[in-house]
Design an enzyme around this catalytic site. Sequence first.
Site, PDB file in Angstrom:
ATOM      1  N   LYS A  13      12.567 -15.531 -10.318  1.00  0.00           N
ATOM      2  CA  LYS A  13      12.061 -14.361 -11.522  1.00  0.00           C
ATOM      3  C   LYS A  13      11.018 -14.802 -12.644  1.00  0.00           C
ATOM      4  O   LYS A  13      10.043 -14.022 -12.544  1.00  0.00           O
ATOM      5  CB  LYS A  13      13.260 -13.868 -12.431  1.00  0.00           C
ATOM      6  CG  LYS A  13      14.478 -13.058 -11.660  1.00  0.00           C
ATOM      7  CD  LYS A  13      13.980 -11.867 -11.166  1.00  0.00           C
ATOM      8  CE  LYS A  13      13.224 -11.627  -9.983  1.00  0.00           C
ATOM      9  NZ  LYS A  13      14.138 -11.662  -8.912  1.00  0.00           N
ATOM     10  N   TRP A  62      -3.085  -2.659  -1.524  1.00  0.00           N
ATOM     11  CA  TRP A  62      -2.541  -4.131  -1.857  1.00  0.00           C
ATOM     12  C   TRP A  62      -3.152  -4.708  -0.711  1.00  0.00           C
ATOM     13  O   TRP A  62      -3.100  -4.657   0.404  1.00  0.00           O
ATOM     14  CB  TRP A  62      -0.796  -4.570  -1.833  1.00  0.00           C
ATOM     15  CG  TRP A  62      -0.597  -5.789  -1.944  1.00  0.00           C
ATOM     16  CD1 TRP A  62      -0.405  -6.229  -3.229  1.00  0.00           C
ATOM     17  CD2 TRP A  62      -0.464  -6.801  -1.114  1.00  0.00           C
ATOM     18  NE1 TRP A  62       0.107  -7.542  -3.093  1.00  0.00           N
ATOM     19  CE2 TRP A  62       0.070  -7.822  -1.741  1.00  0.00           C
ATOM     20  CE3 TRP A  62      -0.658  -6.870   0.196  1.00  0.00           C
ATOM     21  CZ2 TRP A  62       0.122  -9.147  -1.003  1.00  0.00           C
ATOM     22  CZ3 TRP A  62      -0.680  -8.259   0.935  1.00  0.00           C
ATOM     23  CH2 TRP A  62      -0.032  -9.224   0.348  1.00  0.00           C
ATOM     24  N   CYS A  83       0.959  -1.222   0.137  1.00  0.00           N
ATOM     25  CA  CYS A  83       0.114  -0.093   0.035  1.00  0.00           C
ATOM     26  C   CYS A  83       0.794   1.399   0.014  1.00  0.00           C
ATOM     27  O   CYS A  83       2.036   1.257   0.417  1.00  0.00           O
ATOM     28  CB  CYS A  83      -0.876   0.229   1.119  1.00  0.00           C
ATOM     29  SG  CYS A  83      -2.071  -1.223   1.374  1.00  0.00           S
ATOM     30  N   GLU A 138       7.546 -15.300 -10.548  1.00  0.00           N
ATOM     31  CA  GLU A 138       6.947 -13.952 -10.428  1.00  0.00           C
ATOM     32  C   GLU A 138       6.138 -13.207 -11.484  1.00  0.00           C
ATOM     33  O   GLU A 138       5.222 -12.463 -11.301  1.00  0.00           O
ATOM     34  CB  GLU A 138       7.903 -13.196  -9.663  1.00  0.00           C
ATOM     35  CG  GLU A 138       8.508 -13.160  -8.404  1.00  0.00           C
ATOM     36  CD  GLU A 138       9.446 -12.189  -7.973  1.00  0.00           C
ATOM     37  OE1 GLU A 138       8.988 -11.205  -7.188  1.00  0.00           O
ATOM     38  OE2 GLU A 138      10.443 -11.928  -8.723  1.00  0.00           O
ATOM     39  N   ASN A 159      -1.829   1.804   6.037  1.00  0.00           N
ATOM     40  CA  ASN A 159      -0.925   0.809   5.506  1.00  0.00           C
ATOM     41  C   ASN A 159      -0.640  -0.190   6.473  1.00  0.00           C
ATOM     42  O   ASN A 159      -0.172   0.528   7.582  1.00  0.00           O
ATOM     43  CB  ASN A 159       0.256   1.439   4.886  1.00  0.00           C
ATOM     44  CG  ASN A 159       1.221   0.554   4.348  1.00  0.00           C
ATOM     45  OD1 ASN A 159       1.141  -0.681   4.217  1.00  0.00           O
ATOM     46  ND2 ASN A 159       2.367   0.965   3.812  1.00  0.00           N
ATOM     47  N   GLY A 160      -0.835  -1.433   6.403  1.00  0.00           N
ATOM     48  CA  GLY A 160      -0.414  -2.236   7.425  1.00  0.00           C
ATOM     49  C   GLY A 160      -1.368  -3.195   7.814  1.00  0.00           C
ATOM     50  O   GLY A 160      -2.504  -3.316   7.056  1.00  0.00           O
ATOM     51  N   ARG A 209       3.918  -0.139  -4.907  1.00  0.00           N
ATOM     52  CA  ARG A 209       3.769  -0.996  -3.583  1.00  0.00           C
ATOM     53  C   ARG A 209       2.338  -1.722  -3.558  1.00  0.00           C
ATOM     54  O   ARG A 209       2.061  -2.311  -2.685  1.00  0.00           O
ATOM     55  CB  ARG A 209       3.569   0.252  -2.704  1.00  0.00           C
ATOM     56  CG  ARG A 209       5.040   0.940  -2.541  1.00  0.00           C
ATOM     57  CD  ARG A 209       4.797   1.981  -1.447  1.00  0.00           C
ATOM     58  NE  ARG A 209       4.690   1.670  -0.057  1.00  0.00           N
ATOM     59  CZ  ARG A 209       5.652   1.079   0.825  1.00  0.00           C
ATOM     60  NH1 ARG A 209       6.896   1.616   0.522  1.00  0.00           N
ATOM     61  NH2 ARG A 209       5.501   0.672   2.019  1.00  0.00           N
ATOM     62  N   LYS A 262       5.870  -4.502  -4.223  1.00  0.00           N
ATOM     63  CA  LYS A 262       7.279  -4.445  -4.310  1.00  0.00           C
ATOM     64  C   LYS A 262       7.881  -4.674  -2.569  1.00  0.00           C
ATOM     65  O   LYS A 262       8.999  -5.109  -2.446  1.00  0.00           O
ATOM     66  CB  LYS A 262       7.910  -2.923  -4.529  1.00  0.00           C
ATOM     67  CG  LYS A 262       9.246  -2.583  -4.668  1.00  0.00           C
ATOM     68  CD  LYS A 262       9.799  -3.422  -5.739  1.00  0.00           C
ATOM     69  CE  LYS A 262      11.455  -3.402  -5.790  1.00  0.00           C
ATOM     70  NZ  LYS A 262      11.857  -4.435  -6.089  1.00  0.00           N
ATOM     71  N   HIS A 274      17.448 -37.174  -7.378  1.00  0.00           N
ATOM     72  CA  HIS A 274      16.967 -37.500  -6.166  1.00  0.00           C
ATOM     73  C   HIS A 274      15.198 -37.139  -6.126  1.00  0.00           C
ATOM     74  O   HIS A 274      14.842 -37.108  -5.250  1.00  0.00           O
ATOM     75  CB  HIS A 274      17.465 -36.896  -5.029  1.00  0.00           C
ATOM     76  CG  HIS A 274      18.941 -37.266  -5.035  1.00  0.00           C
ATOM     77  ND1 HIS A 274      19.512 -38.331  -4.316  1.00  0.00           N
ATOM     78  CD2 HIS A 274      20.167 -36.519  -5.150  1.00  0.00           C
ATOM     79  CE1 HIS A 274      20.647 -38.549  -4.423  1.00  0.00           C
ATOM     80  NE2 HIS A 274      21.311 -37.440  -4.632  1.00  0.00           N
ATOM     81  N   GLU A 306      17.148 -17.872  -7.935  1.00  0.00           N
ATOM     82  CA  GLU A 306      16.726 -16.726  -8.292  1.00  0.00           C
ATOM     83  C   GLU A 306      16.093 -16.604  -9.781  1.00  0.00           C
ATOM     84  O   GLU A 306      15.202 -15.991  -9.819  1.00  0.00           O
ATOM     85  CB  GLU A 306      18.110 -15.766  -8.162  1.00  0.00           C
ATOM     86  CG  GLU A 306      17.722 -14.478  -8.820  1.00  0.00           C
ATOM     87  CD  GLU A 306      16.835 -13.695  -7.981  1.00  0.00           C
ATOM     88  OE1 GLU A 306      16.021 -13.976  -6.982  1.00  0.00           O
ATOM     89  OE2 GLU A 306      16.331 -12.473  -8.364  1.00  0.00           O
TER      90      GLU A 306
HETATM   91  O1  M6R Z   1      12.833  -5.340  -0.024  1.00  0.00           O
HETATM   92  P1  M6R Z   1      13.250  -6.913   0.258  1.00  0.00           P
HETATM   93  O2  M6R Z   1      14.639  -6.988  -0.235  1.00  0.00           O
HETATM   94  O3  M6R Z   1      13.330  -6.921   1.833  1.00  0.00           O
HETATM   95  O4  M6R Z   1      12.290  -7.764  -0.230  1.00  0.00           O
HETATM   96  C1  M6R Z   1      12.419  -9.161  -0.193  1.00  0.00           C
HETATM   97  C2  M6R Z   1      11.431  -9.798  -1.094  1.00  0.00           C
HETATM   98  O5  M6R Z   1      10.105  -9.553  -0.719  1.00  0.00           O
HETATM   99  C3  M6R Z   1      11.741  -9.619  -2.674  1.00  0.00           C
HETATM  100  O6  M6R Z   1      12.909  -9.760  -2.758  1.00  0.00           O
HETATM  101  C4  M6R Z   1      10.724 -10.624  -3.569  1.00  0.00           C
HETATM  102  O7  M6R Z   1      10.969 -11.661  -3.229  1.00  0.00           O
HETATM  103  C5  M6R Z   1      10.955  -9.837  -4.741  1.00  0.00           C
HETATM  104  N1  M6R Z   1       9.734  -9.665  -5.516  1.00  0.00           N
HETATM  105  C6  M6R Z   1      11.681 -10.661  -5.907  1.00  0.00           C
HETATM  106  O8  M6R Z   1      11.775 -10.308  -7.199  1.00  0.00           O
END
Ligand code: M6R
Length: 610
Positions: free
Chosen positions: A487, A74, A2, A490, A100-101, A27, A605, A506, A483
């Site tokens: 990517k 969000w 948010c 996501e 927000n929260g 956000r 984000k 395995h 990673e």
């Molecule tokens: O801001 P942060 O690095 O603490 O965020 C951690 C994760 O939420 C963040 O890396 C998330 O996995 C991303 N969307 C990855 O692309």
Amino acid sequence: MCGIVGYIGENNCVPVLINGLKRLEYRGYDSAGIGILIDNHPLVIKNKGKVSELQSKIEKLKLSSPIGIGHTRWATHGEPNEINAHPHCNGDKSLFLIHNGIIENFETLKKGLQQLGYTFLSETDSEVLVHLIDSFLKRGNNLFKSVRMALTEVEGTYGIAVVYEGEPDKIVAARKGSPLVIGIGDNEHFIASDVSAIIAHTSQVVYLDDGELVEVYKDHFCAKTIADADIEKEVFEITTTLEEIDRGGYPHFMLKEIIEQPESVFNSMRGRILLEQGTAKLGGLELVADRLANSKRIIISACGTSWHAALVGEYMFEQFARIPTEVEYASEFRYRNPIVGSEDAIFFISQSGETADTLAALKEAKNRGALSLGICNVVGSTIARESQAGVYIHAGPEIGVASTKAFTSQLVVLALITLLIARKKTMSLVDGKNIALELEKIPEKIKQILKLNEHIENIAEEFKNATNFLYLGRGYNFPVALEGALKLKEISYIHAEGYPAAEMKHGPIALIDKNMPAIFIAPKDSTYDKIISNIQEVKARKGRIIAVASESDDTIDKLVDYTIKIPDTIRMLMPILSVIPLQLLAYHIAVKKGLNVDQPRNLAKSVTVE
Ligand code: M6R
């Protein structure tokens, strides 16, 4: 999650709110709304969907007001729709609030308020706040006191901003666990959940800390603690520029941020490499460097992509500094009663510096006496400020929800920390110099990889309809496999899994057939021969293979369907290079599927809720 923005001053707040919300949309982006006072009468306009839709609705009305607040959501409680969007109003619509929260005890508070005759329109936890504040107003308190008293009854996290028609000269804001910053202008003040929303208007900011409330007028503000004590707040000058947070002609922030990596990793190392001494100079760690180097154990805690960076850090610290290192998801660390104490050093890696789980783990570590160190991107973020010491990665603002340049900069900073502590221990000058030299060559090597963009786009075309992917790597490239898979998941919504390549036999090998692409990260290093055997195993089962390989490797092409050749470097730095083709591959696949790369569904984000 948010986004919050607010304005009070002598200008029209409406464009400030809309432009601020657009900057904050990364956000959260499922609904948005603003609340303003027109001739001291509240007007709240909300919309399901993007800020641009809210903007079209508002522009037709030609509104002007000197005070207002805006929110992009969000969803946590209640589906994304107009009713659940913020601001939320009290019954007679004299008071409106954005939040927000998460209010954890909202059910209890709601029942109590319902017994007092309050009716609720939305399914949100946030609405409880506005009625609770109203209940204190109705008992004759002013707005500030009503907010303060209401918040003493609240459990959970909040960044809030409240406007009341009875006191039209102020916005009251408060923070606990969700970031909030006040921007100071000339006869105007701003409120935002992060500086990107107000950077176009001011560079003078004040960061609220947990448990603080502020009464913001056009020409001054007063801050207090929730216990009603006056506090003096320090004013900071922010250096981020508007250009840095703009798309700069790229179709997506994610692409811009991938392409920016030669500069962003350079910025992460700028002025920090001491070539002749074969070590690193990290101002933020100076006072604790000896304690860090002598710690019995290092733990690195983080979430998501930052957790993958932590895994690479574990390999680096153990290989070179010879300090036992563990990596732990922040969300697990905080709840498992960890055995940590003053002999441990714990790094918390976070791009945003606001991730709720990482922040809570940091607090836990501090309470237990461990040396708590932050590795953050966002300057002035909560994790950066709560850490005892730390290092900024200086990657510049990262707006795309999928983290890219922050990851490579985190790896650069971890390499610098490795140099710093390993040279204090057993690493020789020659080895230190070699690592420092290789680090300096990384930006140029990234530029070379970026030239493969078109080749990678062609591979994306070939594989865009696959429904599952396997990412495999060994050693330093195992975290890169994780990673790469993250990517793709996501932003393309394709199921992908990362594995240590040797683990494939395995279990995951059962999945391999002609429809299952496998991506091997297979540069020429000490595990090369082993990974070639793993490639053969996939090939024998008719799996389609993409290999990220060394440019000096001309034998691998015969074994795999596609190769992406990258420059060589030392093993510890290879993840900084090998991840880039995977970022580009995920990006192109998602674009080809017509998906919203920068704002993928269900994500935000900065994850400021548990
Ligand atoms: O801001 P942060 O690095 O603490 O965020 C951690 C994760 O939420 C963040 O890396 C998330 O996995 C991303 N969307 C990855 O692309």
